[in-house]
Design an enzyme around this catalytic site. Structure first.
Site, PDB file in Angstrom:
ATOM      1  N   LYS A 163     -12.352  -2.235   1.305  1.00 58.76           N
ATOM      2  CA  LYS A 163     -12.728  -1.637   2.567  1.00 58.76           C
ATOM      3  C   LYS A 163     -12.230  -0.193   2.684  1.00 58.76           C
ATOM      4  CE  LYS A 163     -11.927  -6.002   5.039  1.00 58.76           C
ATOM      5  NZ  LYS A 163     -11.000  -6.617   6.034  1.00 58.76           N
ATOM      6  N   ASP A 182      -3.999   4.741  -7.883  1.00 60.61           N
ATOM      7  CA  ASP A 182      -2.557   4.629  -8.091  1.00 60.61           C
ATOM      8  C   ASP A 182      -2.329   4.585  -9.608  1.00 60.61           C
ATOM      9  OD1 ASP A 182       0.115   3.801  -8.085  1.00 60.61           O
ATOM     10  OD2 ASP A 182      -0.104   2.524  -6.356  1.00 60.61           O
ATOM     11  N   GLU A 188     -13.999   6.146  -3.848  1.00 59.31           N
ATOM     12  CA  GLU A 188     -12.786   5.324  -3.727  1.00 59.31           C
ATOM     13  C   GLU A 188     -11.791   5.998  -2.792  1.00 59.31           C
ATOM     14  OE1 GLU A 188     -11.095   2.722  -4.040  1.00 59.31           O
ATOM     15  OE2 GLU A 188     -11.017   1.889  -6.053  1.00 59.31           O
ATOM     16  N   ASP A 189     -10.962   5.186  -2.171  1.00 62.46           N
ATOM     17  CA  ASP A 189      -9.949   5.739  -1.278  1.00 62.46           C
ATOM     18  C   ASP A 189      -8.773   6.337  -2.049  1.00 62.46           C
ATOM     19  OD1 ASP A 189      -9.176   3.216  -2.184  1.00 62.46           O
ATOM     20  OD2 ASP A 189      -8.472   2.490  -0.245  1.00 62.46           O
ATOM     21  N   ILE A 190      -8.245   5.576  -3.021  1.00 59.82           N
ATOM     22  CA  ILE A 190      -6.996   6.005  -3.661  1.00 59.82           C
ATOM     23  C   ILE A 190      -6.900   5.467  -5.086  1.00 59.82           C
ATOM     24  CG2 ILE A 190      -5.680   4.050  -2.692  1.00 59.82           C
ATOM     25  CD1 ILE A 190      -3.352   6.104  -2.239  1.00 59.82           C
ATOM     26  N   THR A 238      -7.449  -0.447 -11.616  1.00 65.46           N
ATOM     27  CA  THR A 238      -8.578  -1.019 -10.871  1.00 65.46           C
ATOM     28  C   THR A 238      -9.854  -0.234 -11.163  1.00 65.46           C
ATOM     29  OG1 THR A 238      -7.030  -1.606  -9.110  1.00 65.46           O
ATOM     30  CG2 THR A 238      -9.366  -1.696  -8.568  1.00 65.46           C
ATOM     31  N   GLY A 248      -4.610   3.508 -11.688  1.00 65.40           N
ATOM     32  CA  GLY A 248      -5.919   3.755 -12.308  1.00 65.40           C
ATOM     33  C   GLY A 248      -6.535   2.509 -12.915  1.00 65.40           C
ATOM     34  N   LYS A 290      -2.542   9.456  -6.863  1.00 57.91           N
ATOM     35  CA  LYS A 290      -1.098   9.533  -7.129  1.00 57.91           C
ATOM     36  C   LYS A 290      -0.948   9.860  -8.605  1.00 57.91           C
ATOM     37  CE  LYS A 290       0.114   6.047  -3.661  1.00 57.91           C
ATOM     38  NZ  LYS A 290       0.697   4.718  -3.423  1.00 57.91           N
ATOM     39  N   ASP A 299      -5.071   0.715   4.446  1.00 56.26           N
ATOM     40  CA  ASP A 299      -4.320  -0.265   5.243  1.00 56.26           C
ATOM     41  C   ASP A 299      -3.013  -0.671   4.592  1.00 56.26           C
ATOM     42  OD1 ASP A 299      -5.495  -1.738   3.049  1.00 56.26           O
ATOM     43  OD2 ASP A 299      -4.946  -3.560   4.138  1.00 56.26           O
TER      44      ASP A 299
HETATM   45  P1  XMP Z   1      -4.514   0.954  -8.995  1.00 58.95           P
HETATM   46  O1  XMP Z   1      -3.042   0.860  -9.281  1.00 58.95           O
HETATM   47  O2  XMP Z   1      -5.276  -0.085  -9.755  1.00 58.95           O
HETATM   48  O3  XMP Z   1      -4.615   0.565  -7.479  1.00 58.95           O
HETATM   49  O4  XMP Z   1      -5.034   2.359  -9.215  1.00 58.95           O
HETATM   50  C1  XMP Z   1      -5.522   1.104  -6.619  1.00 58.95           C
HETATM   51  C2  XMP Z   1      -5.576   0.241  -5.387  1.00 58.95           C
HETATM   52  O5  XMP Z   1      -4.251  -0.025  -4.890  1.00 58.95           O
HETATM   53  C3  XMP Z   1      -4.196   0.113  -3.495  1.00 58.95           C
HETATM   54  N1  XMP Z   1      -3.226   1.181  -3.157  1.00 58.95           N
HETATM   55  C4  XMP Z   1      -2.940   1.622  -1.931  1.00 58.95           C
HETATM   56  N2  XMP Z   1      -3.425   1.283  -0.725  1.00 58.95           N
HETATM   57  N3  XMP Z   1      -1.995   2.866   0.302  1.00 58.95           N
HETATM   58  C5  XMP Z   1      -2.951   1.907   0.394  1.00 58.95           C
HETATM   59  O6  XMP Z   1      -3.386   1.613   1.500  1.00 58.95           O
HETATM   60  C6  XMP Z   1      -1.448   3.267  -0.859  1.00 58.95           C
HETATM   61  O7  XMP Z   1      -0.599   4.156  -0.879  1.00 58.95           O
HETATM   62  C7  XMP Z   1      -1.951   2.605  -2.041  1.00 58.95           C
HETATM   63  N4  XMP Z   1      -1.665   2.740  -3.353  1.00 58.95           N
HETATM   64  C8  XMP Z   1      -2.454   1.856  -3.999  1.00 58.95           C
HETATM   65  C9  XMP Z   1      -5.598   0.436  -3.063  1.00 58.95           C
HETATM   66  O8  XMP Z   1      -6.239  -0.763  -2.677  1.00 58.95           O
HETATM   67  C10 XMP Z   1      -6.286   0.975  -4.287  1.00 58.95           C
HETATM   68  O9  XMP Z   1      -7.681   0.741  -4.319  1.00 58.95           O
HETATM   69 MG    MG Z   2      -9.245   0.424  -2.782  1.00 58.81          MG
END
Ligand code: XMP
Ligand code: MG
Length: 185
Positions: free
Chosen positions: A45, A108, A104-106, A112, A110, A136, A164
């Site tokens: 979401k 972390d 994508e929102d974020i 996912t 990579g 990040k 969220d």
């Molecule tokens: P990876 O580690 O696979 O994870 O890149 C990406 C997913 O982790 C969640 N994520 C966050 N969600 N605030 C959030 O609300 C954050 O700071 C955060 N860091 C990681 C998110 O679902 C993202 O798609």
């Molecule tokens: Mg996400």
């Protein structure tokens, strides 16, 4: 602007987010001038607000621009993503032969996104790129091709503007760092 009491600090205000998205939209507009068909794939979401603002910042009158959504979750335990994604809701349309941008929102680690890209590439799009609002950079464990980046941020937990913690704070119009006490109870 009043800030939610669980927010330690505002990282980007709604105006800063809007201004940056206008720039990203211009870049995409410029790069896809010759595209016949461009599909923006929002990953639910977290990306819903970003998608809504980004699509309005893209101006391609000669391209068939469409929007589709997927819902995925990463297999794994707790807060660490395993890199294997489970598709909870798939795209409605076929992307074969179309230009695709994943929204994508974020990012972390990579993991996912890497797994999602393998899945989408197998559907034979004409091209496949990624637009992520937040990255990040220091947390990345794998190299993921990510052409359009809103902001690089430090390794802190961010909420708001669609993002969220336990389904809370998505409605905040800004991006903020969550106070530790907000996720400990
Ligand atoms: P990876 O580690 O696979 O994870 O890149 C990406 C997913 O982790 C969640 N994520 C966050 N969600 N605030 C959030 O609300 C954050 O700071 C955060 N860091 C990681 C998110 O679902 C993202 O798609
Ligand atoms: Mg996400």
């Amino acid at each position: 602007m009043s800030v939610h009491p669980h927010i330690k600090r505002v990282i980007f205000t709604d105006q800063q987010i809007k201004d940056r998205i206008i720039e990203v939209g211009k870049e995409i507009t410029n790069d896809y001038k010759d595209s016949k068909e461009l599909v923006l794939i929002g990953v639910l979401k977290g990306s819903f607000m970003y998608m809504a603002d980004l699509v309005r910042a893209i101006n391609l009158p000669n391209t068939h621009v469409s929007v589709d959504f997927m819902s995925i979750s990463s297999y794994g335990h707790g807060t660490t993503s395993s890199g294997v994604v489970k598709i909870n809701m798939d795209l409605k349309a076929d992307i074969a032969g179309k230009d695709v941008i994943v929204v994508e929102d974020i990012i972390d680690t990579g993991l996912t996104l890497q797994s999602l890209l393998v899945n989408l590439q197998a559907r034979n799009p004409a091209s496949l790129q990624v637009s992520v609002l937040l990255r990040k950079k220091e947390a990345l464990k794998v190299e993921v091709p990510c052409k359009y980046i809103g902001f690089d941020i430090p390794i802190v937990f961010i909420v708001g503007y669609g993002l969220d913690f336990a389904e809370k704070y998505r409605e905040l119009p800004y991006l903020g760092e969550l106070k530790e006490e907000a996720y400990k109870n």
